[in-house]
Structure formats: structure tokens, C-alpha cells
Design a protein around this motif. Structure first.
Motif, PDB file in Angstrom:
ATOM      1  N   ASN A 160       0.828  -1.206   0.000  1.00 16.98           N
ATOM      2  CA  ASN A 160       0.000   0.000   0.000  1.00 16.98           C
ATOM      3  C   ASN A 160       0.862   1.256   0.000  1.00 16.98           C
ATOM      4  O   ASN A 160       1.947   1.279   0.560  1.00 16.98           O
ATOM      5  CB  ASN A 160      -0.883   0.049   1.256  1.00 16.98           C
ATOM      6  CG  ASN A 160      -2.061  -0.864   1.124  1.00 16.98           C
ATOM      7  OD1 ASN A 160      -2.619  -1.011   0.045  1.00 16.98           O
ATOM      8  ND2 ASN A 160      -2.440  -1.488   2.213  1.00 16.98           N
ATOM      9  N   ALA A 161       0.334   2.305  -0.576  1.00 13.61           N
ATOM     10  CA  ALA A 161       1.041   3.580  -0.556  1.00 13.61           C
ATOM     11  C   ALA A 161       1.136   4.095   0.877  1.00 13.61           C
ATOM     12  O   ALA A 161       2.148   4.633   1.294  1.00 13.61           O
ATOM     13  CB  ALA A 161       0.319   4.578  -1.427  1.00 13.61           C
ATOM     14  N   THR A 162       0.068   3.942   1.637  1.00 15.88           N
ATOM     15  CA  THR A 162       0.086   4.302   3.051  1.00 15.88           C
ATOM     16  C   THR A 162      -0.171   3.023   3.843  1.00 15.88           C
ATOM     17  O   THR A 162      -0.805   2.110   3.350  1.00 15.88           O
ATOM     18  CB  THR A 162      -1.009   5.325   3.387  1.00 15.88           C
ATOM     19  OG1 THR A 162      -2.227   4.909   2.777  1.00 15.88           O
ATOM     20  CG2 THR A 162      -0.644   6.696   2.864  1.00 15.88           C
ATOM     21  N   PRO A 163       0.326   2.949   5.092  1.00 22.86           N
ATOM     22  CA  PRO A 163       0.101   1.726   5.866  1.00 22.86           C
ATOM     23  C   PRO A 163      -1.389   1.475   6.079  1.00 22.86           C
ATOM     24  O   PRO A 163      -2.187   2.412   6.174  1.00 22.86           O
ATOM     25  CB  PRO A 163       0.771   2.041   7.213  1.00 22.86           C
ATOM     26  CG  PRO A 163       1.703   3.165   6.947  1.00 22.86           C
ATOM     27  CD  PRO A 163       1.088   3.955   5.842  1.00 22.86           C
TER      28      PRO A 163
END
Lengths: 299, 299
Positions: free
Chosen positions: A111-114
Motif C-alpha cells: 500500500n502507498a500508506t500503511p
């Protein structure tokens, strides 16, 4: 001890004996996001005459804007590390109990962010203790459905799908909902399977859901079957987005939740040739007991 | 004549001269799905002192449960055939006008059930008259966005994406909406582009939308940019589901709608290297005039 699963819209408290068996359970009046910050008042009213001194809580109660913000610990992680992350609520409760909060988890799996979870880690703790060695997939359906990969007692990573919330919005707040009769949605297996099948075809979710409307318009499905068709479309897209290109793990998919929540997931997975094993959602009580039992001596 | 675009939530009336130029326009008080079947009363109040005897209507007013149910004519179809499908409202209006309704369209382009439109066919009629020979793609964004293939003055087929409605639900009714400031959503181009990019990655829409929440949680985007990120995710998935595996047509994509509605679509298409040509949504008035002008002598 008392185990408390306090999510955004729901509070469940369990009184446990020394081995983690449930002696009694109670439902609180308010979820963590609904109680207007009156956390202590709500908890004290819920626990009432239970005279245990220790309370261990998980869920949105530990989120930003909750009672006491808990960090998200990074995956991969095991129960011992989660237990070491327990934090004592400063000051305890107004009726003199020691209260503890379980940390949330985060992972960065593709994912781009957690991605994050709060509460599910405590359900998983109960499963991890009972599982043999090897890699397994666990699915916890709900408003925000979690798909988790576990191996040898550790949580490797997970992903969240907003399937339950999107279903509720389309079912109750959209132009599609107006086509469906009010009341409980019984699962129509054939309509559900039709949705699963459509989800595998090209076009994407935003186009597929409009077919709920055209299916009604052209009398392809009776109104009472439309919610099952919608459910099949959404769960079909969830499985496609979650299982494709991901390592399968060995053995069955472990499903955690209420009978009613698990039914469509078990059906969808069975149609993909996958075995499932079901677990009741109140295993969160046993998980919280396990985390509590393994904590380091309190600071 | 008077052209009336009467959708589910909106009524727009246009007074036209003999060449189809708009002399004046009015907004009615109620959409066709909101007015509690008081269609005649609402229309008469809207048209008021305009003394034209002919009224031509399109949109949800011709749906089941509307004033007078109109059939869906099959694609491919041209303006002449749509014009032949005009039906006179039995009895006219209570203030003595002749009222006509335009049929809807249906097509079976790769769908298990036919897709449908009501209202957009009248906007398309205006475009078809003005287009050169060849195949084009027309996109009409909105609550239910229509993607249409046209060739040599005929509508070949179309598909519907519920992008606008799903955006509104997630923006205003979901856990994601709580993270966003109230008020109008200004387009943050960078956050929008990030959403477009994420939509091209694996995982599927139901997982991607949860990243609106984690982006906020980990301060990857400011609250004021979250709605643009969500918009990029949804429009990115719409384009993926609509353009992949479909014949591209030549020339620009024709976009029909308000400036504000078209902005994100024009940006998303430009980033895929596609040219766009914009058209204002009130071309529906010219389209209804064209359909009316081509009708066979009235029955």
C-alpha cells in the motif's frame, strides 16, 4: 478480569475466569465514536456490579479521539509483542479499576500508506494461540473487512476492504435501496452467486452495481433478491481485489464473525473451491485474556 | 416550443424560438421523484406565463412511477427513430398545452441485463446533429455517469457508472466523510492525480477507498485534499472499467456537463493522453428541439 471490545458503534464486555472462560457478557449503551467522550461514565455503567479490578480494552476506544490514543505497532508481530504494548489508562476508572488498552496494528503490505486495524488484533490473538504451524489466511468481515495473513503464531500483514460500509450505503441510502423491500435481507443464494459471477467480468464495480437497478427494471430478479445480488457483486469484487496475485497460504480460510455475517463469505469462498473454518466473534474475549496473561509485569 | 429536462431531482425548462435558440430558462421546484406525483401542478407553476402551446419533456418524468411511462428504445438508434418514438401525454396539461415525452434508450453492450438512459439521449441528439462522420466517445458525468459510443449520427451503445452517487455517499455519509472539512470541495490536482494513480494498482476499489482514511491517519494528505483523492480513486476506477478493452473511437472524448463536473474528468482523460471537447449541459434544449422538429406529423 474483564475484557472489553469497544468499537466505534458497539461496546461488548465479558467477565472472565482465571483461564479466560466467559462467565458473563454485557452490551454497553454506546460505541466509542457515539458517546460524546463520556467514556468513563459509559464503561462504569456497563460493568456495574462486576467486582473485578482489571479491565483490558481493545478497538476504537484506543483511536485518536477515543479515550486514550494507542500507537499502531508494525507487522509482522506476535502476541508477546502486542502484550508488551499494553498501556495503563492514566488514573484508571472512576470506580477504582485498573484499565488497560491494547495497541492497534499497522502494515505496509503493498500500500502507498500503511493499513491499520484496531480490535481485530485481539480476535486474532485467540486464533494464533490455537493454530498449528504454517501460513493461514484469516478473514474478519464487517463494516471494514480485514484479510489477514498469519504464519507460525505471527501476524504477517493485512488489508482492509470497505465492503460492509459500502453495502450499507448502497442498500439503505442509494437509488438501489429504493428498489428493495424494507426489513432484514435474507440471503438468496442464486442471486448472490449471480453477483459473484458478474464481479468476475470486465467493467468494474461502479458499472456492475448499476445492474442492480437494471435487473429490477427488466424483471430479471424479484425485489427481495436484489440485496443478495448486490452483496454478491461487492463480495465478489472484494475477493478479486484481495485474493488475486496474493499467496494463498495452506489449509482453510479462517472466518471470524457472526453466523449471519459469515454466511455469504463462506458461500463465496466455497464457490472458488476454498475451504473455510468458522469462528464466533466473541473469541475476542479469549484473545484479550491471552494478551493480558502474557503482559510483562506492570510498570 | 418549451423544452423540459425533468430528472429525478431537478426540473429545468427552456423557452425556445423556431430555430431552437434559448430565449429564457427556468428551474422548477421539484424533481420527478420528489414531487409526490403532483406532476401537472409542478409543471404548470414552472411554465407560468410562457404562452407556448407545445412542451417536450425528457428524463425521469417518463420513467415507471413518473407522469407517463415511456418505453426504452433499443440501440443502435438515430435521432429520427427517437423522434418517431415521441408520445403525447394523454389529456395534455391542465393549462391547455400539448405535452410530449421522449422515450428512453436501452442497449445490451456486454451486459447481462440491458443498460438504460433517460434524458441523456436528448443531450446526445444535439451533439449528433453537429458531429462529423466517424466514431466518437461521449461522456456525460453525473450521479450516474454515461459513457456513449456514437457513429455517423447514431448512438451505438453506452454504459452507466454510479460514480457520482458513490462519491456523494462516501463523501457525506461514510466514515471517510467525517475526515473531510464541510463545505464545497475544491479540486486539489495533486491529490486527485494520486487517486488516479492508485486506481491503476492492484487491490480493487473497496480496498483503495480505505486509503482515504489511512492517508489522513498518517498525515499523507491534509483534510482539505481528501475529497480530491477520493474523487481521483473513483474516476480512475471508472475510466479503468470503461475504457479498458473497449474500442477507442477517433478524435476527442466529448464531455457534457457543468464546468465543475467536467473539470476532474477532463484532467483524468488528459493524463491518459486523451483529448477532450467540452459541451455545456443546456445543450439538452437544442437536442429536444431537434427531436421535436423531426417528429412525424402528430397522430
Amino acid at each position: 478480569m474483564i475484557a472489553v471490545d469497544w468499537g466505534g458503534s458497539r461496546l461488548r464486555a465479558y467477565r472472565l475466569d482465571g483461564q479466560g472462560n466467559v462467565l458473563a457478557s454485557r452490551q454497553g449503551a454506546w460505541g466509542a465514536l457515539e458517546c460524546g467522550q463520556r467514556f468513563d461514565e459509559v464503561l462504569v455503567a456497563t460493568l456495574g456490579d462486576w467486582d473485578d479490578s482489571a479491565v483490558v480494552m481493545c478497538g476504537m476506544i484506543g483511536a485518536r479521539g477515543g479515550w486514550h490514543e494507542m500507537p499502531y505497532l508494525a507487522c509482522p508481530i506476535g502476541i508477546d509483542e502486542i502484550a508488551r504494548g499494553l498501556q495503563r489508562l492514566p488514573g484508571g476508572t472512576s470506580d477504582g479499576r485498573d484499565a488497560w488498552l491494547v495497541p492497534g496494528l499497522r502494515c505496509a503490505e503493498g500500500n502507498a500508506t500503511p493499513d491499520v486495524m484496531r480490535g481485530e488484533e485481539s480476535q486474532l490473538a485467540a486464533l494464533l494461540d490455537a493454530m498449528p504451524a504454517g501460513e493461514f489466511r484469516v478473514c474478519l468481515p464487517g463494516t471494514h473487512c480485514k484479510w489477514v495473513r498469519v504464519r507460525d503464531g505471527r501476524i504477517l500483514g493485512f488489508s482492509t476492504s470497505m465492503t460492509g460500509e459500502v453495502y450499507a450505503l448502497l442498500r439503505h441510502r442509494s437509488v438501489l435501496g429504493r428498489l428493495m423491500p424494507a426489513g432484514d435481507d435474507a440471503l438468496d443464494g442464486d442471486a448472490f452467486d449471480l453477483g459473484l459471477e458478474r464481479a468476475r467480468s470486465p467493467g468494474g464495480l461502479l458499472r456492475h452495481v448499476f445492474e442492480v437497478r437494471t435487473a429490477a427494471l427488466f424483471d430479471r430478479l424479484p425485489p427481495s433478491s436484489l440485496s443478495s445480488f448486490l452483496s454478491g457483486l461487492l463480495i465478489g469484487h472484494e475477493l478479486r481485489g484481495t485474493l488475486e496475485g496474493s499467496s494463498a497460504g495452506r489449509g482453510p480460510v479462517h472466518l471470524v464473525g457472526s453466523q449471519q455475517t459469515l454466511e455469504p463469505y463462506a458461500r463465496a469462498l466455497a464457490r472458488q473451491g476454498m475451504e473455510v473454518e468458522r469462528h464466533a466473534e466473541d473469541l475476542v474475549a479469549r484473545g484479550l485474556h491471552g494478551i493480558w496473561a502474557r503482559r510483562a509485569s506492570s510498570p
